[in-house]
Design a protein around this motif. Structure first.
Motif, PDB file in Angstrom:
ATOM      1  N   GLU A 483       0.822  -1.205   0.000  1.00  0.00           N
ATOM      2  CA  GLU A 483       0.000   0.000   0.000  1.00  0.00           C
ATOM      3  C   GLU A 483       0.859   1.259   0.000  1.00  0.00           C
ATOM      4  O   GLU A 483       0.631   2.193  -0.778  1.00  0.00           O
ATOM      5  CB  GLU A 483      -0.952  -0.020   1.200  1.00  0.00           C
ATOM      6  CG  GLU A 483      -1.987  -1.133   1.108  1.00  0.00           C
ATOM      7  CD  GLU A 483      -2.966  -1.119   2.267  1.00  0.00           C
ATOM      8  OE1 GLU A 483      -3.046  -0.079   2.962  1.00  0.00           O
ATOM      9  OE2 GLU A 483      -3.650  -2.140   2.482  1.00  0.00           O
ATOM     10  N   ASP A 484       1.872   1.313   0.881  1.00  0.00           N
ATOM     11  CA  ASP A 484       2.733   2.493   0.941  1.00  0.00           C
ATOM     12  C   ASP A 484       3.533   2.668  -0.354  1.00  0.00           C
ATOM     13  O   ASP A 484       3.760   3.793  -0.808  1.00  0.00           O
ATOM     14  CB  ASP A 484       3.687   2.395   2.140  1.00  0.00           C
ATOM     15  CG  ASP A 484       2.960   2.623   3.462  1.00  0.00           C
ATOM     16  OD1 ASP A 484       1.892   3.262   3.435  1.00  0.00           O
ATOM     17  OD2 ASP A 484       3.449   2.147   4.503  1.00  0.00           O
ATOM     18  N   LEU A 485       3.971   1.560  -0.929  1.00  0.00           N
ATOM     19  CA  LEU A 485       4.734   1.641  -2.180  1.00  0.00           C
ATOM     20  C   LEU A 485       3.885   2.229  -3.304  1.00  0.00           C
ATOM     21  O   LEU A 485       4.360   3.035  -4.112  1.00  0.00           O
ATOM     22  CB  LEU A 485       5.229   0.246  -2.580  1.00  0.00           C
ATOM     23  CG  LEU A 485       6.313  -0.361  -1.671  1.00  0.00           C
ATOM     24  CD1 LEU A 485       6.532  -1.829  -2.024  1.00  0.00           C
ATOM     25  CD2 LEU A 485       7.620   0.403  -1.794  1.00  0.00           C
ATOM     26  N   ILE A 486       2.624   1.831  -3.350  1.00  0.00           N
ATOM     27  CA  ILE A 486       1.712   2.357  -4.375  1.00  0.00           C
ATOM     28  C   ILE A 486       1.477   3.843  -4.152  1.00  0.00           C
ATOM     29  O   ILE A 486       1.529   4.638  -5.099  1.00  0.00           O
ATOM     30  CB  ILE A 486       0.377   1.586  -4.359  1.00  0.00           C
ATOM     31  CG1 ILE A 486       0.598   0.127  -4.767  1.00  0.00           C
ATOM     32  CG2 ILE A 486      -0.646   2.244  -5.272  1.00  0.00           C
ATOM     33  CD1 ILE A 486      -0.577  -0.771  -4.479  1.00  0.00           C
ATOM     34  N   PHE A 509      -6.535  15.364  -5.732  1.00  0.00           N
ATOM     35  CA  PHE A 509      -5.884  14.054  -5.807  1.00  0.00           C
ATOM     36  C   PHE A 509      -4.714  14.014  -4.827  1.00  0.00           C
ATOM     37  O   PHE A 509      -3.635  14.527  -5.107  1.00  0.00           O
ATOM     38  CB  PHE A 509      -5.443  13.776  -7.247  1.00  0.00           C
ATOM     39  CG  PHE A 509      -6.589  13.823  -8.226  1.00  0.00           C
ATOM     40  CD1 PHE A 509      -7.592  12.864  -8.166  1.00  0.00           C
ATOM     41  CD2 PHE A 509      -6.680  14.834  -9.163  1.00  0.00           C
ATOM     42  CE1 PHE A 509      -8.664  12.904  -9.052  1.00  0.00           C
ATOM     43  CE2 PHE A 509      -7.743  14.882 -10.048  1.00  0.00           C
ATOM     44  CZ  PHE A 509      -8.739  13.917  -9.997  1.00  0.00           C
ATOM     45  N   THR A 510      -4.966  13.410  -3.673  1.00  0.00           N
ATOM     46  CA  THR A 510      -4.021  13.395  -2.551  1.00  0.00           C
ATOM     47  C   THR A 510      -3.734  11.956  -2.150  1.00  0.00           C
ATOM     48  O   THR A 510      -4.408  11.018  -2.607  1.00  0.00           O
ATOM     49  CB  THR A 510      -4.621  14.143  -1.343  1.00  0.00           C
ATOM     50  OG1 THR A 510      -5.803  13.416  -0.932  1.00  0.00           O
ATOM     51  CG2 THR A 510      -5.008  15.582  -1.717  1.00  0.00           C
ATOM     52  N   ILE A 514      -5.648   8.271  -2.873  1.00  0.00           N
ATOM     53  CA  ILE A 514      -4.997   7.050  -3.389  1.00  0.00           C
ATOM     54  C   ILE A 514      -5.436   5.845  -2.551  1.00  0.00           C
ATOM     55  O   ILE A 514      -5.767   4.783  -3.087  1.00  0.00           O
ATOM     56  CB  ILE A 514      -3.458   7.190  -3.368  1.00  0.00           C
ATOM     57  CG1 ILE A 514      -3.001   8.347  -4.257  1.00  0.00           C
ATOM     58  CG2 ILE A 514      -2.796   5.894  -3.844  1.00  0.00           C
ATOM     59  CD1 ILE A 514      -1.523   8.665  -4.131  1.00  0.00           C
ATOM     60  N   LYS A 515      -5.458   6.008  -1.232  1.00  0.00           N
ATOM     61  CA  LYS A 515      -5.828   4.897  -0.344  1.00  0.00           C
ATOM     62  C   LYS A 515      -7.295   4.506  -0.534  1.00  0.00           C
ATOM     63  O   LYS A 515      -7.648   3.334  -0.416  1.00  0.00           O
ATOM     64  CB  LYS A 515      -5.545   5.272   1.103  1.00  0.00           C
ATOM     65  CG  LYS A 515      -4.047   5.327   1.401  1.00  0.00           C
ATOM     66  CD  LYS A 515      -3.748   5.420   2.876  1.00  0.00           C
ATOM     67  CE  LYS A 515      -2.229   5.359   3.109  1.00  0.00           C
ATOM     68  NZ  LYS A 515      -1.871   5.417   4.517  1.00  0.00           N
ATOM     69  N   ASN A 519      -8.464   0.727  -1.583  1.00  0.00           N
ATOM     70  CA  ASN A 519      -9.508  -0.056  -0.904  1.00  0.00           C
ATOM     71  C   ASN A 519     -10.526  -0.592  -1.908  1.00  0.00           C
ATOM     72  O   ASN A 519     -10.977  -1.741  -1.799  1.00  0.00           O
ATOM     73  CB  ASN A 519     -10.216   0.796   0.150  1.00  0.00           C
ATOM     74  CG  ASN A 519      -9.336   1.071   1.356  1.00  0.00           C
ATOM     75  OD1 ASN A 519      -8.415   0.309   1.638  1.00  0.00           O
ATOM     76  ND2 ASN A 519      -9.602   2.148   2.067  1.00  0.00           N
ATOM     77  N   LEU A 520     -10.890   0.239  -2.893  1.00  0.00           N
ATOM     78  CA  LEU A 520     -11.830  -0.203  -3.923  1.00  0.00           C
ATOM     79  C   LEU A 520     -11.222  -1.311  -4.784  1.00  0.00           C
ATOM     80  O   LEU A 520     -11.898  -2.282  -5.148  1.00  0.00           O
ATOM     81  CB  LEU A 520     -12.234   0.983  -4.807  1.00  0.00           C
ATOM     82  CG  LEU A 520     -13.087   2.068  -4.146  1.00  0.00           C
ATOM     83  CD1 LEU A 520     -13.246   3.263  -5.074  1.00  0.00           C
ATOM     84  CD2 LEU A 520     -14.465   1.515  -3.766  1.00  0.00           C
ATOM     85  N   ILE A 521      -9.927  -1.164  -5.098  1.00  0.00           N
ATOM     86  CA  ILE A 521      -9.234  -2.188  -5.889  1.00  0.00           C
ATOM     87  C   ILE A 521      -9.221  -3.513  -5.133  1.00  0.00           C
ATOM     88  O   ILE A 521      -9.511  -4.576  -5.688  1.00  0.00           O
ATOM     89  CB  ILE A 521      -7.794  -1.745  -6.225  1.00  0.00           C
ATOM     90  CG1 ILE A 521      -7.805  -0.519  -7.145  1.00  0.00           C
ATOM     91  CG2 ILE A 521      -7.018  -2.878  -6.895  1.00  0.00           C
ATOM     92  CD1 ILE A 521      -6.444   0.137  -7.308  1.00  0.00           C
TER      93      ILE A 521
END
Length: 895
Positions: A483-486, A509-510, A514-515, A519-521
């Motif tokens: 998650e952090d890498l993404i 777009f912050t 992204i998080k 979560n949706l992915i």
């Protein structure tokens, strides 16, 4: 068995003591004539009842009244609902009068009897869903809503009256008539007279020990109900010099039984080792308060972690402090909220409850008490002075600090009882979540003695100063590094590019957004875990499906302003996720092995364990006296009309009565085992006649003993098994655990001096681990992590959290691996065990299950371009930093 008892018990999920109570009520109603009783008829009913239930020696009222004594926390309110449901369904009784001991319980009862509330007592009873009861209270009865109208409609309506006895008590002081007996203009008579005239009124008394001798109850006795039902945890009255037990207890389920059966928390006493109480009372109180808060904070963290790990509603615990008097309570409140006490951490988090409170202050406190179970409640400490002795129904009290000595059995049991209710309705297996802690210190032995006499209430002690007092715990949440890498990559590339082209999107777009997309992915990918491997997620059509689905679900307040940028943003996050997912996850298939076709079954060959058999010949009679109850039994020798020619046949004839034993199929084993039994008896008995005596008299219990050992060696084999791969991979989830606040994170290569405390540390600094931090159960595990990080062939590894990866073995037991490791050519399940435990029966049973799993996983993976799975069972003393995974495989691969 009465079918209505079974139906109600099943619908309300009654516990065993609740169901047994309902069975007794059912039995009584079949034998007792319900109706207004004269003194003579009441006496006759008592005589009939005493023959069946000798514990009932007196109704103790002018009407039939029976007490069900159930321990605190077992569920007296639900049982009350079951009683009412049964009386309505089977006897069509429609009028009930429920007494509460105080305002807190009064409000709670109203809530629990009101439909559509969380603890509604009739949930599941269809007869009361269609015909919902009308609730009449001490606040609305004068409006006439409790008076049944004589019409074609509503005559079947159930009326449940709920009144507060303490209010009636205050009204009758000084010889006044209570309001309920005063004339009502609405109905032309007093509501009391109306109720007394009803032919089917049942009186239910909650916490009945509280008001047995009160003036209010004497008034209510004049209602002359057809039946009284009393519920209490303490069926006795405490006077200044003696305890007077109830004479109408028909069922008793004491506290020690509730603890044995796991229906309540386990009480524990906290103290310090070798503690000498200081003479200064204020200093002693300060020590107890500080230690109590340390216990409270540790409990709070453990509850938080348990709720997260099991996806349950969070429980916020609180502390109950028993003060000496109202002045003492106010002084404590000021101190606990001062900067001197833990730097003011409890300002605004303390409430005080005592009898001197009046008006708005008291009402506000009652509301705060009612809201204590709400996880959003600010209250963490409740100070009380003799106000919460019984009936206060909360599940999140975990720590009690008594600063006033308990001076009676009732006070001890009720004070402890306030915290015995379990928040999740059952024991969890986590000691802290299942424990109520009493901070004792100077009064340790006194509290133990009070509670332990005659039955053990407190059996364990929490020693402050070893584990708890060294520091407080905190919860640690560890998401996968993926998650952090993404977030970092998308922030550095996609967001940077979008904001350079359109600076107005900078606040849209912050990293938080992204998080949201991540979560949706993950939610979408979880629906695709049936694919044979995560590599399939990168196939064109699958990827397109994920992008479209996530774009349709992604919400952003500014989305309508930048629709094109939003689509690009989501697409890039999906692309980055799928690329990184291959590098930073390990495909672990979910494998189900199910039997198909027929079964073969039987018993393995084994030798009978006779080490505990030392039976002696029986004379004409044996007298047995129970040590606890002093009850006596007389056993008389049973003779058969004939003697078996073969001694073994005494037992074989009993064994073949069991439905799972076939004489034809198991004859050899049966005679082998019974022969071993006979040989054992012959080894210590004087002659054949003594052996025959023992076999004749004990044949049933000896057959049962052999049968139990046979069951331990029972086997079932399917003629064939079907292997189902329900998932080709599983998405890594965030894990939760605790650590000591003072410890912080520790570099995993740094040796731990006191290895016994390694479980309290969180380690970090990994480059190949799929999580940024990890916890280890032993130093051997820490050293194995070093091997994984140092070995060039290892690509990634992690320690699965409890429940994250399950392999079933034995009778539905689950195995959670120590490590999952992926190298350039293989995947490993690695287990590190103490050298002496390697050959343990359970360890080997787990190993066989894991090896079986690995063979199926390998077959699946090789079909889809994956790797071979290998199981390593490694002794702890052979884990050194100079080892490699390949070298350990050569030594400890399990085949």
């Amino acid at each position: 068995m009465n079918c209505n008892v079974n139906n109600i018990s099943a619908r309300l999920s009654l516990r065993k003591p609740q169901k047994e109570s309902l069975e007794i009520l059912s039995d009584i109603l079949e034998r007792m004539a319900l109706g207004k009783q004269s003194a003579e008829s009441l006496k006759n009913e008592l005589i009939k009842l005493k023959k069946l239930y000798p514990s009932v020696t007196d109704f103790e009222r002018d009407f039939p009244s029976l007490c069900f004594a159930l321990a605190t926390g077992v569920g007296k309110t639900r049982l009350m609902g079951a009683f009412i449901a049964y009386l309505y369904i089977t006897k069509r009784m429609k009028n009930f009068f429920v007494l509460a001991p105080n305002l807190t319980i009064y409000n709670k009862l109203i809530q629990d009897f009101t439909p559509h509330t969380p603890k509604y007592v009739f949930k599941g009873i269809s007869e009361l869903a269609i015909n919902q009861p009308r609730i009449i209270t001490g606040d609305n009865y004068e409006e006439g809503i409790g008076v049944r109208k004589q019409s074609l409609f509503g005559e079947d309506e159930i009326h449940i009256n709920i009144f507060n006895i303490s209010k009636i008590n205050s009204e009758v002081r000084g010889g006044k008539s209570p309001r309920i007996k005063r004339l009502s203009e609405y109905i032309g008579q007093s509501y009391f007279e109306y109720l007394a005239s009803l032919p089917d009124l049942v009186l239910l008394m909650d916490e009945s020990h509280r008001y047995r001798a009160s003036a209010g109850v004497k008034v209510l006795n004049e209602l002359n109900p057809v039946l009284g039902i009393e519920l209490t945890a303490t069926p006795q009255i405490e006077t200044s010099n003696k305890t007077i037990p109830f004479n109408n207890v028909i069922y008793s389920y004491p506290l020690y039984k509730a603890m044995e059966d796991g229906f309540v928390k386990e009480p524990a006493v906290a103290t310090r080792p070798d503690f000498t109480p200081p003479k200064d009372v204020e200093e002693l109180e300060k020590i107890k308060l500080e230690d109590g808060i340390l216990v409270h904070e540790e409990t709070k963290v453990e509850l938080e972690v348990y709720a997260k790990q099991n996806h349950l509603q969070p429980v916020k615990p609180f502390v109950l402090i028993v003060a000496q008097d109202t002045k003492h309570a106010e002084e404590l409140s000021i101190f606990l909220q001062s900067d001197e006490f833990f730097n003011g951490s409890y300002k605004g988090k303390v409430i005080t409850v005592h009898s001197n409170q009046r008006g708005e202050e008291k009402d506000e406190t009652i509301q705060e008490l009612m809201a204590l179970e709400d996880p959003n409640s600010e209250t963490e400490i409740v100070i009380h002075v003799n106000m919460l002795k019984e009936g206060w129904d909360v599940t999140n009290l975990y720590t009690i600090i008594p600063l006033r000595a308990a001076n009676s059995k009732t006070l001890v049991e009720q004070s402890i009882g306030r915290g015995l209710r379990l928040p999740y309705g059952k024991r969890t297996g986590v000691k802290t979540v299942d424990r109520l802690t009493i901070i004792a210190h100077d009064k340790f032995q006194e509290i133990v003695d009070e509670a332990n006499n005659p039955n053990s209430i407190i059996r364990t002690g929490v020693i402050i100063g070893k584990d708890v007092a060294k520091g407080q715990r905190k919860a640690v949440t560890s998401p996968p590094v993926l998650e952090d890498l993404i977030v970092n990559e998308v922030e550095e590339t996609t967001i940077k590019k979008i904001t350079e082209l359109n600076p107005e999107t900078k606040e849209t777009f912050t990293p938080v957004e992204i998080k949201k997309v991540i979560n949706l992915i993950q939610t979408k990918i979880q629906s695709l875990e049936h694919l044979p491997s995560s590599k399939k997620l990168n196939e064109k059509q699958v990827k397109k499906q994920i992008i479209v689905d996530v774009q349709s679900k992604y919400k952003n307040k500014q989305l309508h302003l930048f629709p094109e940028e939003a689509q690009e943003f989501v697409t890039e996050v999906v692309e980055t996720y799928l690329k990184k997912n291959i590098q930073h996850s390990i495909d672990i298939p979910r494998i189900l092995v199910q039997p198909v076709g027929g079964f073969s079954w039987g018993y393995k060959d084994f030798n009978l364990n006779v080490s505990r058999i030392n039976l002696q010949p029986v004379g004409e009679k044996i007298l047995i006296q129970h040590l606890r109850t002093h009850e006596r039994e007389t056993l008389q020798r049973i003779y058969q009309n004939y003697e078996e020619e073969r001694l073994e046949d005494y037992i074989v004839n009993e064994l073949i009565e069991y439905s799972d034993i076939s004489y034809d199929e198991h004859v050899d084993l049966l005679y082998k085992l019974t022969g071993q039994l006979v040989c054992h008896l012959q080894s210590y008995l004087p002659d054949e006649s003594a052996v025959r005596n023992v076999l004749q008299y004990n044949r049933v219990r000896l057959a049962e003993l052999i049968h139990l050992q046979m069951k331990e060696n029972y086997y079932e084999l399917a003629t064939a098994y079907e292997v189902t791969i329900s998932k080709g991979f599983e998405t890594l989830k965030t894990v939760h655990y605790t650590t000591m606040i003072d410890n912080g994170e520790r570099q995993f290569r740094e040796p731990v001096e006191d290895k016994s405390h390694i479980k309290s540390y969180v380690f970090s600094g990994f480059l190949k681990c799929l999580y940024r931090t990890q916890k280890f159960d032993s130093d051997s595990e820490r050293r194995y992590a070093i091997i994984c990080e140092s070995d060039d062939t290892v690509e990634k590894w992690f320690k699965p959290a409890l429940g994250q990866f399950k392999i079933y073995y034995g009778h539905s037991e689950t195995y959670n691996p120590d490590f999952i490791v992926e190298t350039k050519t293989k995947k490993y399940i690695c287990e590190i065990k103490k050298k002496d435990d390697i050959n343990d029966k359970v360890v080997q049973e787990k190993a066989k299950a894991v090896q079986n799993w690995c063979s199926h996983a390998t077959e699946h993976e090789l079909k889809h371009g994956g790797k071979e799975w290998i199981y390593l069972l490694i002794p702890h003393n052979d884990i050194n930093e100079n080892m490699t995974v390949e070298g350990l495989t050569a030594r400890y691969r399990y085949n």
